[in-house]
Enzyme design. Structure first.
Site, PDB file in Angstrom:
ATOM      1  N   ASN A   7       0.861  -1.189   0.000  1.00 35.36           N
ATOM      2  CA  ASN A   7       0.000   0.000   0.000  1.00 35.36           C
ATOM      3  C   ASN A   7       0.897   1.239   0.000  1.00 35.36           C
ATOM      4  O   ASN A   7       1.476   1.596   1.018  1.00 35.36           O
ATOM      5  CB  ASN A   7      -0.896  -0.023   1.257  1.00 35.36           C
ATOM      6  N   TRP A   8       0.994   1.859  -1.180  1.00 39.65           N
ATOM      7  CA  TRP A   8       1.904   3.013  -1.315  1.00 39.65           C
ATOM      8  C   TRP A   8       1.340   4.291  -0.709  1.00 39.65           C
ATOM      9  O   TRP A   8       2.039   5.292  -0.617  1.00 39.65           O
ATOM     10  CB  TRP A   8       2.205   3.257  -2.790  1.00 39.65           C
ATOM     11  N   HIS A  88      -9.696   1.271   4.720  1.00 34.75           N
ATOM     12  CA  HIS A  88      -8.409   1.550   5.376  1.00 34.75           C
ATOM     13  C   HIS A  88      -8.639   2.629   6.438  1.00 34.75           C
ATOM     14  O   HIS A  88      -9.431   3.562   6.228  1.00 34.75           O
ATOM     15  CB  HIS A  88      -7.384   2.022   4.343  1.00 34.75           C
ATOM     16  N   GLU A 158      -5.965  -5.271  10.438  1.00 33.17           N
ATOM     17  CA  GLU A 158      -5.019  -4.160  10.511  1.00 33.17           C
ATOM     18  C   GLU A 158      -5.515  -3.124  11.529  1.00 33.17           C
ATOM     19  O   GLU A 158      -6.132  -2.119  11.136  1.00 33.17           O
ATOM     20  CB  GLU A 158      -4.862  -3.554   9.124  1.00 33.17           C
ATOM     21  N   SER A 197       2.789  -2.174  10.820  1.00 35.65           N
ATOM     22  CA  SER A 197       4.192  -2.146  11.272  1.00 35.65           C
ATOM     23  C   SER A 197       4.931  -3.447  10.987  1.00 35.65           C
ATOM     24  O   SER A 197       5.631  -3.981  11.846  1.00 35.65           O
ATOM     25  CB  SER A 197       4.272  -1.826  12.766  1.00 35.65           C
ATOM     26  N   GLY A 217       2.720  -1.139   4.362  1.00 35.19           N
ATOM     27  CA  GLY A 217       2.689   0.283   4.014  1.00 35.19           C
ATOM     28  C   GLY A 217       4.086   0.846   3.852  1.00 35.19           C
ATOM     29  O   GLY A 217       4.714   0.707   2.795  1.00 35.19           O
TER      30      GLY A 217
HETATM   31  C1  PEP Z   1      -1.039   0.388   6.119  1.00 31.60           C
HETATM   32  O1  PEP Z   1      -1.248   1.569   6.415  1.00 31.60           O
HETATM   33  O2  PEP Z   1      -1.814  -0.238   5.391  1.00 31.60           O
HETATM   34  C2  PEP Z   1       0.149  -0.267   6.677  1.00 31.60           C
HETATM   35  C3  PEP Z   1       0.179  -1.582   6.741  1.00 31.60           C
HETATM   36  O3  PEP Z   1       1.128   0.564   7.082  1.00 31.60           O
HETATM   37  P1  PEP Z   1       2.519   0.216   7.778  1.00 31.60           P
HETATM   38  O4  PEP Z   1       3.048  -1.043   7.160  1.00 31.60           O
HETATM   39  O5  PEP Z   1       3.389   1.390   7.489  1.00 31.60           O
HETATM   40  O6  PEP Z   1       2.227   0.044   9.222  1.00 31.60           O
END
Ligand code: PEP
Length: 237
Positions: A7-8, A88, A158, A197, A217
């Site tokens: 997920n950019w 999200h 998530e 994370s 992310g």
């Molecule tokens: C996200 O926001 O979908 C995500 C998984 O972010 P991160 O990996 O930076 O926690």
């Protein structure tokens, strides 16, 4: 086959950077790499990189019409997109809610795209009973009038608090495992991925869990780190 979804978010700033980023991603035999770039880059990326699946980070739930600034799942489908991320927490932060997400899931399924549906608690909840009732509440709204076992659905556990932006760490494998058990008990047989994370130094703690992949992310914008994480997942298959 496990799936790693990148997920950019609202990155990078130019198409050139986007093209260079994908060029640096490794391709795996047993690992599906899916990328959700900003809408603007979808057509050039889909045209150039045939071995990777691309999708969008959001959509609107109508097919077409007077909805200024919106993009429909039918449009994503027509340009060769394969999936849409829905619900999200960063969408919820700017005003969306689970009811809207429910309409989006329906429209994505009806457009023959895969719906990657994010859910999870906003804040850390230590009491497992309370945690489960929160999951239950979310599922009830998200999947109203939807068959939980529709093959077009992937669940992304998530929790908002675990996203790297908040620097609160990731979810313990024990809780991820509780989530998987909880959702399977509801009869859910589709893919489940974990997001929040995920880094090189903690991916290993999740590799023994019955997960179908990860939603990544910040580290998906760092190709070296992303490839290393994917290498570790690939080795564990
Ligand atoms: C996200 O926001 O979908 C995500 C998984 O972010 P991160 O990996 O930076 O926690």
């Amino acid at each position: 086959m496990k799936t790693v979804i990148a997920n950019w978010k609202m990155n990078p700033l130019s198409l050139n950077e986007a093209l260079n980023l994908v060029k640096k991603y490794k391709i795996y035999k047993n690992l599906d790499i899916w990328i959700a770039p900003p809408y603007l880059y979808l057509i050039p990326l889909i045209t150039k990189f045939r071995k990777i699946k691309f999708g969008s980070q959001n959509i609107y739930f109508q097919d077409k019409g007077p909805y200024t600034g919106e993009i429909s799942p039918k449009m994503i489908k027509k340009i060769g997109g394969k999936f849409v991320i829905i619900n999200h927490s960063e969408r919820r932060k700017i005003g969306e809610n689970f009811k809207i997400a429910n309409q989006k899931i329906i429209s994505v399924i009806n457009s023959n795209l895969t719906a990657i549906v994010c859910l999870g608690e906003d804040k850390i909840i230590k009491n497992i009973k309370i945690l489960k009732s929160e999951w239950q509440k979310q599922i009830k709204i998200l999947f109203k009038n939807i068959n939980l076992n529709n093959k077009s659905i992937i669940l992304a556990y998530e929790p908002t608090w675990a996203i790297s932006t908040y620097k609160q760490g990731s979810v313990s494998p024990e809780i991820v495992s509780e989530f998987i058990k909880f959702i399977k008990n509801l009869g859910f047989n589709n893919k489940i991925v974990y997001g929040g994370s995920v880094f090189i130094d903690n991916i290993k703690i999740y590799l023994d869990l019955p997960l179908d992949g990860f939603l990544i992310g910040s580290q998906s914008l760092k190709p070296k780190n992303f490839n290393k994480i994917c290498d570790l997942i690939d080795k564990s298959i």
